[in-house]
Design a protein around this motif. Sequence first.
Motif, PDB file in Angstrom:
ATOM      1  N   LEU A  45      11.593   4.318  52.305  1.00  0.00           N
ATOM      2  CA  LEU A  45      10.726   5.342  51.716  1.00  0.00           C
ATOM      3  C   LEU A  45      10.540   6.500  52.689  1.00  0.00           C
ATOM      4  N   GLU A  46      10.540   7.670  52.150  1.00  0.00           N
ATOM      5  CA  GLU A  46      10.320   8.862  52.968  1.00  0.00           C
ATOM      6  C   GLU A  46       8.829   9.105  53.113  1.00  0.00           C
ATOM      7  N   ALA A  47       8.502  10.047  53.938  1.00  0.00           N
ATOM      8  CA  ALA A  47       7.104  10.457  54.085  1.00  0.00           C
ATOM      9  C   ALA A  47       6.625  11.057  52.767  1.00  0.00           C
ATOM     10  N   PRO A  48       5.337  10.964  52.461  1.00  0.00           N
ATOM     11  CA  PRO A  48       4.846  11.511  51.207  1.00  0.00           C
ATOM     12  C   PRO A  48       5.127  13.009  51.095  1.00  0.00           C
ATOM     13  N   VAL A  49       5.518  13.402  49.912  1.00  0.00           N
ATOM     14  CA  VAL A  49       5.847  14.803  49.662  1.00  0.00           C
ATOM     15  C   VAL A  49       4.562  15.586  49.465  1.00  0.00           C
ATOM     16  N   GLU A  50       4.476  16.730  50.124  1.00  0.00           N
ATOM     17  CA  GLU A  50       3.292  17.566  49.989  1.00  0.00           C
ATOM     18  C   GLU A  50       3.316  18.291  48.652  1.00  0.00           C
ATOM     19  N   ALA A  51       2.151  18.686  48.194  1.00  0.00           N
ATOM     20  CA  ALA A  51       2.053  19.412  46.929  1.00  0.00           C
ATOM     21  C   ALA A  51       2.725  20.778  47.067  1.00  0.00           C
ATOM     22  N   PRO A  52       3.489  21.200  46.063  1.00  0.00           N
ATOM     23  CA  PRO A  52       4.164  22.491  46.157  1.00  0.00           C
ATOM     24  C   PRO A  52       3.166  23.647  46.133  1.00  0.00           C
ATOM     25  N   GLN A  53       3.495  24.691  46.848  1.00  0.00           N
ATOM     26  CA  GLN A  53       2.621  25.857  46.910  1.00  0.00           C
ATOM     27  C   GLN A  53       2.818  26.761  45.689  1.00  0.00           C
ATOM     28  N   ASP A  54       4.015  26.832  45.201  1.00  0.00           N
ATOM     29  CA  ASP A  54       4.358  27.709  44.089  1.00  0.00           C
ATOM     30  C   ASP A  54       4.108  26.985  42.760  1.00  0.00           C
ATOM     31  N   PRO A  55       3.428  27.615  41.792  1.00  0.00           N
ATOM     32  CA  PRO A  55       3.193  26.938  40.508  1.00  0.00           C
ATOM     33  C   PRO A  55       4.483  26.657  39.749  1.00  0.00           C
ATOM     34  N   PHE A  56       5.515  27.468  39.965  1.00  0.00           N
ATOM     35  CA  PHE A  56       6.778  27.234  39.280  1.00  0.00           C
ATOM     36  C   PHE A  56       7.477  25.988  39.828  1.00  0.00           C
ATOM     37  N   GLU A  57       7.296  25.713  41.110  1.00  0.00           N
ATOM     38  CA  GLU A  57       7.844  24.479  41.679  1.00  0.00           C
ATOM     39  C   GLU A  57       7.161  23.267  41.059  1.00  0.00           C
ATOM     40  N   ALA A  58       5.861  23.348  40.846  1.00  0.00           N
ATOM     41  CA  ALA A  58       5.132  22.236  40.229  1.00  0.00           C
ATOM     42  C   ALA A  58       5.633  21.992  38.814  1.00  0.00           C
ATOM     43  N   GLN A  59       5.857  23.061  38.064  1.00  0.00           N
ATOM     44  CA  GLN A  59       6.378  22.916  36.709  1.00  0.00           C
ATOM     45  C   GLN A  59       7.768  22.291  36.726  1.00  0.00           C
ATOM     46  N   GLU A  60       8.586  22.697  37.672  1.00  0.00           N
ATOM     47  CA  GLU A  60       9.940  22.157  37.776  1.00  0.00           C
ATOM     48  C   GLU A  60       9.898  20.664  38.105  1.00  0.00           C
ATOM     49  N   GLN A  61       8.993  20.262  38.983  1.00  0.00           N
ATOM     50  CA  GLN A  61       8.879  18.844  39.317  1.00  0.00           C
ATOM     51  C   GLN A  61       8.420  18.023  38.116  1.00  0.00           C
ATOM     52  N   VAL A  62       7.470  18.551  37.350  1.00  0.00           N
ATOM     53  CA  VAL A  62       6.996  17.836  36.169  1.00  0.00           C
ATOM     54  C   VAL A  62       8.116  17.711  35.151  1.00  0.00           C
ATOM     55  N   ARG A  63       8.875  18.766  34.953  1.00  0.00           N
ATOM     56  CA  ARG A  63       9.971  18.740  33.993  1.00  0.00           C
ATOM     57  C   ARG A  63      11.061  17.765  34.440  1.00  0.00           C
ATOM     58  N   THR A  64      11.380  17.762  35.717  1.00  0.00           N
ATOM     59  CA  THR A  64      12.386  16.842  36.236  1.00  0.00           C
ATOM     60  C   THR A  64      11.926  15.396  36.062  1.00  0.00           C
ATOM     61  N   ARG A  65      10.663  15.138  36.352  1.00  0.00           N
ATOM     62  CA  ARG A  65      10.115  13.796  36.180  1.00  0.00           C
ATOM     63  C   ARG A  65      10.191  13.361  34.710  1.00  0.00           C
ATOM     64  N   LEU A  66       9.883  14.285  33.795  1.00  0.00           N
ATOM     65  CA  LEU A  66       9.948  13.984  32.370  1.00  0.00           C
ATOM     66  C   LEU A  66      11.380  13.666  31.951  1.00  0.00           C
ATOM     67  N   PHE A  67      12.341  14.445  32.414  1.00  0.00           N
ATOM     68  CA  PHE A  67      13.733  14.201  32.064  1.00  0.00           C
ATOM     69  C   PHE A  67      14.205  12.848  32.590  1.00  0.00           C
ATOM     70  N   LYS A  68      13.756  12.475  33.794  1.00  0.00           N
ATOM     71  CA  LYS A  68      14.139  11.178  34.342  1.00  0.00           C
ATOM     72  C   LYS A  68      13.559  10.049  33.495  1.00  0.00           C
ATOM     73  N   ARG A  69      12.313  10.208  33.065  1.00  0.00           N
ATOM     74  CA  ARG A  69      11.691   9.175  32.222  1.00  0.00           C
ATOM     75  C   ARG A  69      12.410   9.058  30.888  1.00  0.00           C
ATOM     76  N   LEU A  70      12.718  10.181  30.285  1.00  0.00           N
ATOM     77  CA  LEU A  70      13.414  10.151  29.003  1.00  0.00           C
ATOM     78  C   LEU A  70      14.804   9.551  29.129  1.00  0.00           C
ATOM     79  N   GLN A  71      15.498   9.856  30.219  1.00  0.00           N
ATOM     80  CA  GLN A  71      16.813   9.302  30.442  1.00  0.00           C
ATOM     81  C   GLN A  71      16.719   7.792  30.653  1.00  0.00           C
ATOM     82  N   PHE A  72      15.688   7.345  31.358  1.00  0.00           N
ATOM     83  CA  PHE A  72      15.513   5.918  31.594  1.00  0.00           C
ATOM     84  C   PHE A  72      15.204   5.180  30.288  1.00  0.00           C
ATOM     85  N   LEU A  73      14.429   5.803  29.407  1.00  0.00           N
ATOM     86  CA  LEU A  73      14.039   5.152  28.165  1.00  0.00           C
ATOM     87  C   LEU A  73      15.135   5.183  27.106  1.00  0.00           C
ATOM     88  N   SER A  74      16.102   6.086  27.237  1.00  0.00           N
ATOM     89  CA  SER A  74      17.137   6.186  26.198  1.00  0.00           C
ATOM     90  C   SER A  74      18.265   5.206  26.403  1.00  0.00           C
TER      91      SER A  74
END
Length: 103
Positions: A74-103
């Motif tokens: 395990l890596e060190a905990p990831v810090e919260a992104p400073q840019d709001p667009f980075e946060a949106q990208e992380q949420v979208r990536t997480r959603l795509f990974k979940r959907l791919q896992f469930l399909s």
Amino acid sequence: MPYEPIVGAPLRFPPGRVAVRLEEGHRLAYRRLYQHYQSVLAGLPVLRDRDFDGRAVRMTARELAALNRALAGLEAPVEAPQDPFEAQEQVRTRLFKRLQFLS
């Protein structure tokens, strides 16, 4: 913080199993492992929330070794992104990974 491997005590019955005591600190690391959706392929044991209250949990020696390897990687905990667009990208990536896992 350096990782200390989990040590299991061998059980008489069933043979090949070890008893492990997991604490609250292990719960957070275990949840981070399951965020990657590679737990089935890595041979990790399936644990519940009640398994982290300090009682002995039974697992095979292979599962314990896989858990120790995964927790050490395990890596060190990831810090919260400073840019709001980075946060949106992380949420979208997480959603795509979940959907791919469930399909």
